[in-house]
Design an enzyme around this catalytic site. Structure first.
Site, PDB file in Angstrom:
ATOM      1  N   GLY A  22       8.780  -6.626 -56.882  1.00  0.00           N
ATOM      2  CA  GLY A  22       8.579  -8.055 -56.679  1.00  0.00           C
ATOM      3  C   GLY A  22       9.588  -8.667 -55.736  1.00  0.00           C
ATOM      4  O   GLY A  22       9.971  -9.828 -55.890  1.00  0.00           O
ATOM      5  N   GLY A  23      10.034  -7.895 -54.765  1.00  0.00           N
ATOM      6  CA  GLY A  23      11.027  -8.381 -53.820  1.00  0.00           C
ATOM      7  C   GLY A  23      10.455  -9.402 -52.848  1.00  0.00           C
ATOM      8  O   GLY A  23       9.268  -9.726 -52.863  1.00  0.00           O
TER       9      GLY A  23
ATOM     10  N   HIS B  29       1.038  12.985 -42.492  1.00  0.00           N
ATOM     11  CA  HIS B  29      -0.343  12.888 -42.002  1.00  0.00           C
ATOM     12  C   HIS B  29      -0.428  13.075 -40.486  1.00  0.00           C
ATOM     13  O   HIS B  29      -1.516  13.313 -39.962  1.00  0.00           O
ATOM     14  CB  HIS B  29      -0.949  11.546 -42.425  1.00  0.00           C
TER      15      HIS B  29
ATOM     16  N   HIS C 213      17.538   2.353 -37.312  1.00  0.00           N
ATOM     17  CA  HIS C 213      17.483   1.912 -38.700  1.00  0.00           C
ATOM     18  C   HIS C 213      18.756   2.379 -39.397  1.00  0.00           C
ATOM     19  O   HIS C 213      19.271   3.462 -39.123  1.00  0.00           O
ATOM     20  CB  HIS C 213      16.255   2.506 -39.386  1.00  0.00           C
TER      21      HIS C 213
ATOM     22  N   VAL D  94      22.581   1.108 -46.423  1.00  0.00           N
ATOM     23  CA  VAL D  94      23.526   1.618 -47.418  1.00  0.00           C
ATOM     24  C   VAL D  94      23.346   0.772 -48.673  1.00  0.00           C
ATOM     25  O   VAL D  94      23.200  -0.452 -48.591  1.00  0.00           O
ATOM     26  CB  VAL D  94      24.982   1.549 -46.926  1.00  0.00           C
ATOM     27  N   ARG D  95      23.352   1.414 -49.838  1.00  0.00           N
ATOM     28  CA  ARG D  95      22.995   0.691 -51.061  1.00  0.00           C
ATOM     29  C   ARG D  95      23.590   1.371 -52.290  1.00  0.00           C
ATOM     30  O   ARG D  95      23.954   2.548 -52.260  1.00  0.00           O
ATOM     31  CB  ARG D  95      21.476   0.629 -51.205  1.00  0.00           C
TER      32      ARG D  95
ATOM     33  N   SER E 174      20.492  -3.452 -45.251  1.00  0.00           N
ATOM     34  CA  SER E 174      19.444  -2.700 -44.567  1.00  0.00           C
ATOM     35  C   SER E 174      19.163  -3.369 -43.234  1.00  0.00           C
ATOM     36  O   SER E 174      19.071  -4.604 -43.173  1.00  0.00           O
ATOM     37  CB  SER E 174      18.174  -2.654 -45.418  1.00  0.00           C
TER      38      SER E 174
END
Length: 298
Positions: free
Chosen positions: A256-257, A173, A104, A107-108, A90
């Site tokens: 929890g990263g 928003h 930005h 890839v994952r 990322s």
């Protein structure tokens, strides 16, 4: 499914992109290897106060967990609670010059497992660009590169992923897009593992071709306080999207990263103003009137 092949590709992609960015900026990226107490770890590559990039990061992560959080199972709620493994790259790049867009890319691959059942896997990713002062030829180049990268996988793929990107990177928003889009896909497992992996590689490999020529063209454009002020104002929208809507940010925080790596995408400076409106007929107004409207750029 070959975990070693995935890791080789993603770590190699990170190294290649960082090498190209270092050549463009002239300043080396910091390297920060880290481990995650719950399982796995990664390598963060970061630049701050460079000659071109005010801030940028290119992260590789390979993390595991015992229970998939809700942000990762929006399209597959039946997988909630399964053990999981996630791997990918990322990046977010914030150039200092307001005429250079922010970009930005990620890839994952996700793998969910449960005893007695075959693993469930899927890929996701994409790239998008956020200009402050729009240049049609730059946006066309970015989108054409995305289109050409996806062409081998079917003529319908780029239009679908382009529309998906326009819908995803939208600030509800504010009732406006974050930028000029690109391509985005998630929960991809159609056509088999090798096809999905190849498509994901095509997106990752195309990023520098899509973005770096734009930086090279715009990096020396003169600017003043007005352009810088508008850039910081529009960066506020970037912050709002990442903290409110971005699935990657939400997944990282919910699982929890490593917070430093997750929030690497934040710009170093941003600004908010109350009910600010661009001056009619100005280049700032053109961004809203022309470029922040999804359209066929190719």
């Amino acid at each position: 499914m070959d975990i070693a092949a995935l890791k080789d590709y993603f770590t190699g992609l990170q190294a290649r992109i960082v090498s190209e960015l270092e050549s463009l900026d002239g300043q080396p990226f910091r390297r920060d290897a880290w481990e995650r107490p719950e399982g796995g770890g990664g390598i963060s590559r970061l630049i701050e106060d460079g000659q071109l990039f005010e801030r940028g990061g290119v992260n590789f992560s390979h993390v595991t967990g015992s229970s998939l959080p809700a942000s990762a199972t929006a399209a597959r709620p039946q997988l909630a609670g399964r053990a999981w493994e996630a791997m990918g790259v990322s990046l977010v790049l914030h150039p200092r010059n307001p005429y250079c867009p922010t970009a930005h890319m990620n890839v994952r691959c996700f793998i969910a497992t449960q005893s007695g059942e075959a693993p469930v896997w899927w890929f996701g990713g994409g790239m998008d660009m956020t200009p402050y002062y729009g240049q049609r030829e730059d946006v066309q180049h970015f989108h054409r590169t995305c289109r050409d990268a996806l062409a081998p996988f079917g003529a319908d793929v780029y239009p679908r992923y382009k529309a998906w990107c326009d819908a995803y990177f939208f600030l509800k928003h504010r009732n406006e897009p974050r930028g000029v889009g690109g391509v985005f896909f998630d929960d991809l497992n159609e056509g088999g593992f090798e096809r999905c992996f190849a498509l994901t590689r095509a997106v990752g490999d195309a990023f520098t071709q899509a973005y770096l020529p734009i930086l090279a063209k715009r990096r020396h454009t003169p600017y003043g306080e007005r352009e810088r002020d508008f850039q910081l104002y529009r960066r506020g929208r970037y912050v709002e999207f990442n903290l409110v809507f971005d699935r990657g940010t939400l997944f990282g925080l919910q699982s929890g990263g490593r917070t430093e790596s997750i929030l690497m995408s934040m710009p170093p400076l941003a600004r908010w103003r109350y009910d600010w409106q661009p001056e009619p007929g100005s280049p700032e107004a053109e961004l809203y009137e022309v470029f922040l409207h999804p359209q066929d750029w190719v």
